[in-house]
Scaffold this motif. Structure first.
Motif, short mmCIF file in Angstrom:
data_model
loop_
_atom_site.label_atom_id
_atom_site.label_comp_id
_atom_site.label_asym_id
_atom_site.label_seq_id
_atom_site.Cartn_x
_atom_site.Cartn_y
_atom_site.Cartn_z
N ASP A 2 -106.99 -48.46 7.85
CA ASP A 2 -106.05 -48.27 8.97
C ASP A 2 -105.17 -47.04 8.78
OD1 ASP A 2 -106.93 -50.44 10.42
OD2 ASP A 2 -105.56 -51.84 9.47
N ILE A 3 -105.10 -46.53 7.55
CA ILE A 3 -104.32 -45.31 7.31
C ILE A 3 -104.89 -44.16 8.14
CG2 ILE A 3 -103.69 -43.58 5.55
CD1 ILE A 3 -103.62 -45.85 3.51
N GLY A 4 -106.18 -44.22 8.40
CA GLY A 4 -106.83 -43.19 9.21
C GLY A 4 -106.34 -43.14 10.64
N LYS A 5 -105.64 -44.18 11.08
CA LYS A 5 -105.10 -44.22 12.44
C LYS A 5 -103.70 -43.60 12.52
CE LYS A 5 -107.67 -48.49 13.33
NZ LYS A 5 -107.57 -49.95 13.62
N PHE A 6 -103.14 -43.24 11.36
CA PHE A 6 -101.81 -42.63 11.34
C PHE A 6 -101.86 -41.20 11.89
CE2 PHE A 6 -99.88 -45.16 7.53
CZ PHE A 6 -99.91 -46.29 8.32
N GLY A 7 -100.73 -40.77 12.40
CA GLY A 7 -100.58 -39.38 12.77
C GLY A 7 -100.31 -38.55 11.52
N LEU A 14 -111.34 -40.82 7.12
CA LEU A 14 -110.09 -41.03 6.39
C LEU A 14 -109.93 -39.99 5.28
CD1 LEU A 14 -107.53 -42.49 5.66
CD2 LEU A 14 -108.87 -44.24 4.47
N ARG A 15 -111.01 -39.70 4.57
CA ARG A 15 -110.94 -38.69 3.51
C ARG A 15 -110.46 -37.35 4.08
NH1 ARG A 15 -116.20 -39.00 -0.51
NH2 ARG A 15 -116.08 -41.21 -1.04
N GLU A 16 -111.10 -36.93 5.17
CA GLU A 16 -110.76 -35.62 5.74
C GLU A 16 -109.33 -35.58 6.25
OE1 GLU A 16 -112.47 -32.88 5.48
OE2 GLU A 16 -113.90 -34.06 4.30
N LYS A 17 -108.85 -36.74 6.77
CA LYS A 17 -107.48 -36.78 7.27
C LYS A 17 -106.48 -36.61 6.12
CE LYS A 17 -105.10 -38.78 11.12
NZ LYS A 17 -105.27 -39.68 12.27
N VAL A 18 -106.80 -37.24 4.99
CA VAL A 18 -105.93 -37.10 3.82
C VAL A 18 -105.98 -35.67 3.29
CG1 VAL A 18 -105.59 -37.80 1.41
CG2 VAL A 18 -106.07 -39.53 3.15
N VAL A 40 -97.68 -49.91 -0.75
CA VAL A 40 -96.69 -48.83 -0.58
C VAL A 40 -96.44 -48.58 0.90
CG1 VAL A 40 -96.26 -46.36 -0.89
CG2 VAL A 40 -97.22 -47.71 -2.78
N VAL A 41 -97.51 -48.57 1.69
CA VAL A 41 -97.38 -48.35 3.14
C VAL A 41 -96.53 -49.44 3.78
CG1 VAL A 41 -98.66 -48.30 5.33
CG2 VAL A 41 -99.54 -47.07 3.35
N THR A 46 -88.83 -50.17 5.21
CA THR A 46 -87.63 -49.32 5.13
C THR A 46 -87.47 -48.42 6.35
OG1 THR A 46 -88.88 -47.61 3.91
CG2 THR A 46 -87.71 -49.28 2.61
N GLY A 47 -88.44 -48.49 7.26
CA GLY A 47 -88.33 -47.72 8.50
C GLY A 47 -88.78 -46.28 8.39
N GLU A 48 -89.40 -45.90 7.24
CA GLU A 48 -89.83 -44.51 7.07
C GLU A 48 -91.09 -44.20 7.88
OE1 GLU A 48 -89.49 -42.81 3.04
OE2 GLU A 48 -88.82 -44.82 2.44
N ILE A 49 -91.92 -45.21 8.11
CA ILE A 49 -93.08 -45.04 8.97
C ILE A 49 -93.20 -46.26 9.87
CG2 ILE A 49 -94.39 -43.64 7.32
CD1 ILE A 49 -96.04 -46.14 6.69
N GLU A 50 -93.98 -46.13 10.93
CA GLU A 50 -94.23 -47.24 11.83
C GLU A 50 -95.73 -47.45 11.91
OE1 GLU A 50 -93.57 -48.50 16.52
OE2 GLU A 50 -92.30 -46.97 15.59
N ILE A 51 -96.17 -48.67 11.62
CA ILE A 51 -97.60 -48.97 11.61
C ILE A 51 -98.06 -49.33 13.01
CG2 ILE A 51 -99.34 -50.60 10.79
CD1 ILE A 51 -97.85 -50.78 8.18
N ASN A 52 -99.09 -48.64 13.46
CA ASN A 52 -99.70 -48.94 14.76
C ASN A 52 -101.19 -48.99 14.55
OD1 ASN A 52 -100.50 -49.17 17.41
ND2 ASN A 52 -100.09 -47.03 17.93
N THR A 53 -101.72 -50.18 14.22
CA THR A 53 -103.13 -50.31 13.84
C THR A 53 -104.07 -50.19 15.03
OG1 THR A 53 -102.95 -52.72 13.99
CG2 THR A 53 -102.65 -51.72 11.82
N SER A 54 -103.56 -50.25 16.22
CA SER A 54 -104.43 -50.13 17.39
C SER A 54 -104.92 -48.71 17.58
CB SER A 54 -103.69 -50.58 18.66
OG SER A 54 -102.65 -49.67 18.98
N GLY A 55 -104.17 -47.74 17.04
CA GLY A 55 -104.55 -46.35 17.18
C GLY A 55 -104.20 -45.76 18.53
N GLU A 56 -103.59 -46.55 19.40
CA GLU A 56 -103.23 -46.08 20.73
C GLU A 56 -101.80 -45.54 20.72
OE1 GLU A 56 -103.76 -49.35 23.32
OE2 GLU A 56 -105.93 -49.49 23.02
#
Length: 329
Positions: free
Chosen positions: A233-238, A265-269, A306-307, A313-323
């Motif tokens: 799901d990390i691959g759905k992050f901006g 996901l590899r390429e996004k990282v 970690v995610v 802590t509010g540093e990121i917001e998880i949106n697993t839908s990718g929308e």
């Protein structure tokens, strides 16, 4: 010809010591699977051997005779697994031979206990002596202490039993348990279902439910949270979220975690790293070679944890839908 069949033929062309050394590198379940295949081998043709390993077929044209069998499988498992071989040998034997009470291998231990708990200790002893030790121990634990003692004493004193008696007891028990064995059950509910429901719920509902549950069962909440967000799901992050995560994860962690990750996901990282860091990470992954899947999954879970902490802590917001979330002004 399946890969398992090829592996069995290959192992039987080697000396036992060499074959066992190879099998020792496998997981116990893989050892069982290939040993079952070896036990099923009869005469292997030269054509089959040539397909598996041509050099052996050329130099050992007579190697196809008498290469398999239960004795060969038992020998290889003993050398590969050592003291841990007995359970695997028993599993292979029951898969190959018509072992008494083998139908119980597909029945839940609690169901077996329910049907034999009122039997005579001698009958229970007969049944348990034909089951895998791990299964027998669980069923034995469900008996009253006095009956446990009576059953164990009878197993200890049991010698040869008339096959007709064994067959009669087996037939009677199988007939009584036929309704249990013929039932089919559908999985409904469970932790997976909760995770799926909360994944598509709004954030406030999700937090309220999990916070309430954590007061009574924090372990269950942790299990649900782990299923709600997976490594891929990390691959759905901006890019912004990816960069935030990268700040909290060492490159050495990524090199292992990305071994089984999707190309996307590899390429996004890689894209969100500096060129130098990305090149070093690629080199480290190549240099690492083959690694155990369990180690990869463990490292991926560390990053997921970690995610989740960054989300808390509010540093990121998880949106697993990718929308993209709708904005209002």
């Amino acid at each position: 010809m399946s890969d398992l069949h090829r592996a069995a033929i290959l192992l039987t062309t080697l000396p036992d010591e060499e074959a066992a050394a190879i099998m020792a590198r496998l997981e116990p379940k893989q050892v069982e699977d290939v040993s079952i295949e070896i036990a099923r081998l009869k005469n292997v043709s030269g054509v089959e051997q040539e397909q598996v390993i041509r050099t052996f077929a050329d130099s050992n044209p007579a190697m196809g005779s008498d290469s398999g069998g239960m004795d060969r499988a038992r020998s290889l498992m003993t050398k590969a697994l050592g003291q841990n071989a007995s359970a695997a040998i028993d599993n292979v034997r029951q898969s190959i031979e018509a072992v008494p009470f083998s139908f119980l291998r597909t029945v839940d231990n609690q169901n077996i206990l329910t049907y034999i708990i009122d039997e005579h200790p001698q009958t229970i002893a007969l049944i348990l002596s034909h089951l895998p030790p791990a299964t027998s121990s669980l069923i034995l634990a469900g008996l009253e202490p006095e009956r446990q003692l009576a059953v164990v004493q009878r197993i200890a004193n049991m010698q040869q039993t008339n096959p007709d008696i064994i067959a009669e007891v087996e037939k009677g028990l199988e007939r009584r348990m036929s309704s249990v064995m013929s039932q089919s059950f559908e999985n409904a509910g469970g932790v997976d279902a909760v995770a799926e429901i909360l994944n598509v719920s709004d954030r406030s509902t999700e937090k309220a439910i999990l916070e309430s549950m954590s007061q009574e069962d924090p372990d269950l909440v942790e299990e649900i949270r782990r299923l709600m967000f997976i490594f891929e799901d990390i691959g759905k992050f901006g890019d912004k979220e990816i960069q935030t995560v990268l700040k909290h994860i060492e490159n050495s962690q990524w090199s292992l975690a990305l071994k089984s990750a999707s190309v996307e996901l590899r390429e996004k990282v890689f894209k969100n790293m500096s060129q130098r860091a990305a090149d070093m990470l690629r080199e480290e992954m190549e240099f690492m070679g083959a690694v155990k899947l369990s180690a990869v999954e463990s490292k991926q879970q560390e990053i997921v944890d970690v995610v989740r902490r960054l989300e808390d802590t509010g540093e990121i917001e998880i949106n697993t839908s990718g929308e993209a979330e709708q904005l209002v002004s």
